[in-house]
Design an enzyme around this catalytic site. Structure first.
Site, PDB file in Angstrom:
ATOM      1  N   HIS A 264      41.400   0.360  34.746  1.00  0.00           N
ATOM      2  CA  HIS A 264      42.714   0.996  34.544  1.00  0.00           C
ATOM      3  C   HIS A 264      43.034   1.206  33.057  1.00  0.00           C
ATOM      4  CE1 HIS A 264      44.242   1.216  38.710  1.00  0.00           C
ATOM      5  NE2 HIS A 264      43.395   0.217  38.897  1.00  0.00           N
TER       6      HIS A 264
ATOM      7  N   GLY B 223      35.205   2.388  46.008  1.00  0.00           N
ATOM      8  CA  GLY B 223      35.432   2.239  44.566  1.00  0.00           C
ATOM      9  C   GLY B 223      34.207   2.620  43.752  1.00  0.00           C
ATOM     10  N   LEU B 224      33.314   3.431  44.337  1.00  0.00           N
ATOM     11  CA  LEU B 224      32.104   3.853  43.621  1.00  0.00           C
ATOM     12  C   LEU B 224      32.200   5.312  43.186  1.00  0.00           C
ATOM     13  CD1 LEU B 224      29.384   2.153  45.871  1.00  0.00           C
ATOM     14  CD2 LEU B 224      30.472   1.296  43.800  1.00  0.00           C
TER      15      LEU B 224
ATOM     16  N   ASP C 204      35.523   8.118  35.720  1.00  0.00           N
ATOM     17  CA  ASP C 204      34.628   8.367  36.850  1.00  0.00           C
ATOM     18  C   ASP C 204      33.831   9.652  36.674  1.00  0.00           C
ATOM     19  OD1 ASP C 204      35.907   6.142  37.685  1.00  0.00           O
ATOM     20  OD2 ASP C 204      36.855   7.024  39.446  1.00  0.00           O
TER      21      ASP C 204
HETATM   22  C1  GAF Z   1      39.825   5.079  39.623  1.00  0.00           C
HETATM   23  C2  GAF Z   1      40.111   6.229  38.668  1.00  0.00           C
HETATM   24  F1  GAF Z   1      39.629   7.396  39.151  1.00  0.00           F
HETATM   25  C3  GAF Z   1      39.562   5.958  37.278  1.00  0.00           C
HETATM   26  O1  GAF Z   1      39.992   6.977  36.399  1.00  0.00           O
HETATM   27  C4  GAF Z   1      40.001   4.587  36.758  1.00  0.00           C
HETATM   28  O2  GAF Z   1      41.341   4.607  36.334  1.00  0.00           O
HETATM   29  C5  GAF Z   1      39.754   3.518  37.810  1.00  0.00           C
HETATM   30  O3  GAF Z   1      40.320   3.853  39.067  1.00  0.00           O
HETATM   31  C6  GAF Z   1      40.331   2.184  37.400  1.00  0.00           C
HETATM   32  O4  GAF Z   1      39.701   1.733  36.247  1.00  0.00           O
HETATM   33  O5  GAF Z   1      38.451   4.959  39.872  1.00  0.00           O
END
Ligand code: GAF
Length: 408
Positions: free
Chosen positions: A48, A137-138, A185
């Site tokens: 985050h 979460g991938l 990401d």
């Molecule tokens: C998700 C978001 F898409 C990323 O941008 C990032 O903020 C993440 O959460 C948390 O670190 O995967």
């Protein structure tokens, strides 16, 4: 538990390979496709922090979205999802957001960016498949956006720089999907490098690759197999809570642009001015940014114990201060802590479900997965899935050799 969307126990696409995608494409469109792969990602530490212009430490992994694409003759473009066995047809110059199916919006948003930026798109057929588990979460969504953006670019020969494609993919997520995500990401999927992770400065977008050398240890992901339905709305709320904190501090420190510019002392000095949970959110981000930089030093010095402890500290902050963890994630981190051969563990990604990342002694990986699986089943009454991942290159074309015609 009633706010939980239970994920399908196993992704049916887990064995899906480029050759399968090509065969499906030939079956549907009788044309040879260009095939692109785009990986999911892990994040060692720095959660985050990306939308707060801070630091992250991600890597691309060996779970990929595959996109097959070729030109179409008719006036319309088509998108086909192998997973959903569904086709969407649209006007390539007017890619409107749709109510259903949701998966199409990741792609339509990318097309919208090409149109808005003035690229002359021709109708095409595209197929998407792959083996990045969704909701884990991938970053299956970023992999989808990046793979598709790259495929559209390659098909037309526009030669859009990768950094622009990353921003176009992020735009699709913000405006067509509705999640105000950071850049981590999309950046990881597009820019990953085999065997390496990287530290990314999410303000300047400068980055440094480094080989991940965990000696006798390896990375294991434990998938809770849940994604609580408040994940997207809570994500956007966290983002606005951080912005609120920045607005308060700006009154006192006009140079502050984001939490990246904030110190714990600055927060402490104005603590009384922060409403609700805003102080806790901000103090977590400030500490997490610091942890990424320290973790980077730990790894450079080969101090794996210190690195592992930072993962635990990161989880503690995400759970207690940032409040993006959940019962299932906390349970798995606690169990990892109890297991002898783990240096560190924490929830990974946006939170509210998905995976934990664990640094596990190589010769105890199977025992670790079996132990956590059994404990999870016993207490949470669900199946946990363990993944051992390898680090891979970012988005690229898959060289497919057409089968030699058989003489028999
Ligand atoms: C998700 C978001 F898409 C990323 O941008 C990032 O903020 C993440 O959460 C948390 O670190 O995967």
């Amino acid at each position: 538990m009633n706010q939980t969307d239970v994920l399908n126990a196993k992704e049916s696409l887990s064995e899906f390979q480029p050759a399968d995608l090509r065969n499906k494409f030939l079956e549907l469109y009788h044309q040879e496709p260009l095939v692109v792969r785009s990986p999911g990602r892990i994040n060692l530490i720095g959660e985050h922090t990306d939308y707060n212009e801070g630091f992250v430490m991600p890597a691309a992994i060996d779970r990929e979205i595959l996109v097959g694409i070729s030109s179409a003759q008719g006036p319309k473009a088509t998108l086909y999802s192998v997973k959903h066995d569904e086709t969407v047809t649209f006007d390539v110059n007017n890619p409107e957001k749709v109510e259903n199916p949701a998966w199409a919006n990741y792609l339509l948003g990318v097309v919208r960016q090409f149109v808005d930026k003035g690229y002359d798109l021709k109708p095409f057929h595209a197929i998407i498949g792959g083996n990045v588990p969704t909701g884990a979460g991938l970053s299956s969504s970023a992999a989808l956006e990046c793979g598709f953006a790259f495929a559209v670019d390659q098909l037309h020969g526009f030669q859009v720089p990768k950094l622009d494609l990353i921003h176009m993919a992020q735009w699709a997520e913000h405006h067509y999907v509705g999640v105000k995500c950071g850049i981590m990401d999309q950046f990881s999927s597009m820019m990953g490098a085999a065997g390496q992770a990287f530290v990314l400065d999410c303000r300047s977008l400068s980055y440094r690759y480094f080989p991940v050398d965990l000696k006798d240890y390896t990375i294991v992901l434990c998938d809770t197999m849940v994604k609580h339905s408040l994940a997207n709305s809570a994500y956007n709320t966290r983002r606005s809570e951080c912005e609120k904190g920045v607005a308060i501090l700006k009154e006192h420190y006009p140079a502050v642009r984001s939490l990246r510019d904030v110190t714990a002392d600055m927060l402490q000095a104005h603590r009384d001015e922060f409403p609700g949970k805003v102080y806790d959110r901000c103090i977590y981000i400030v500490a997490e940014n610091e942890r990424v930089l320290q973790a980077s030093e730990d790894l450079a010095k080969g101090n794996l114990n210190a690195f592992g402890q930072r993962l635990y500290a990161s989880h503690d902050g995400l759970s207690r201060l940032y409040e993006v963890s959940c019962l299932e994630l906390d349970f798995l981190v606690d169990e990892a802590k109890k297991f002898g051969g783990v240096l560190g563990a924490r929830m990974m990604g946006g939170g509210f479900g998905g995976c934990t990342i664990n640094i596990v002694k190589k010769d105890r990986v199977n025992e670790f997965i079996d132990t956590l699986k059994a404990a999870y089943q016993h207490t949470i009454h669900r199946e946990m899935v363990g993944y051992v991942v390898a680090l891979k290159d970012g988005t690229s074309i898959v060289p497919l050799t057409a089968k030699e015609p058989s003489l028999l």
